[in-house]
Design a protein around this motif. Sequence first.
Motif: not given
Length: 232
Positions: A146, A163, A165-166, A169-171
């Motif tokens: 990210n 956060n 996330k990549t 928007g994925e974990a």
Amino acid sequence: MASTIDSGVVNTLNSSGSGTGGLNASQSGALRENFMTLLVTQLQNQDPLNPMDNQQTTSQLAQINTVSGIEKLNDSLSEINGQIDAGQSLQASGLIGKGVLVPGDRVLLSQGEEGEVNTTPFGVELQSPADNVTVTITNGDGQVINRYDVGAVDSGIDSFSWNGKTSDGEAAVDGAYKVAVEATQEGESVPVETLNYAQVNSVTPAGESGDIQLDLGAVYGRVVLSDIKQIL
């Protein structure tokens, strides 16, 4: 003979005072004994027609008193240093169990039982304000996970969090990641130091190195007290 005594005392003072420890009690006692022997010998063998005047005697006695003063000063300083070290160790023990920011570039990610993502905070230290700060997160293989902007940041130390996330928007998966920070002011690069989070497990009092050491666990190892940039 007066000049011989003067130069001997001065040379001894200079050579002993040049080290960090100065004169110890044994050296100081031996120096006083030798000085008094020389002084008595000088008085016994002085020229009756040209005796040593009171000013010479007073000057030489003042020099040997200076030696005694240095010895007592060294003892006092050693005692004060010991008290300071003990006080710092006691204060540092209050950090056990607390989170701190120290120089480093690691961020840890783990997922909770209900799917929430937990990441350790990180920090930046800026020597001057920046109108834009960019954070880059990479995995163990060096791949960028990210990259995002945090905006303007004032000079000094600030803490942030990822956060987890990549960029899609994925974990991200559990594990250790690296964080890199770039800071600019009107397009010009601003010096920045990246800080990572760790928890203090134990404190080791100052030893021969003179530094109190903090154990931050197997991942981060040991740091000295002055490495602590912020307590969280």
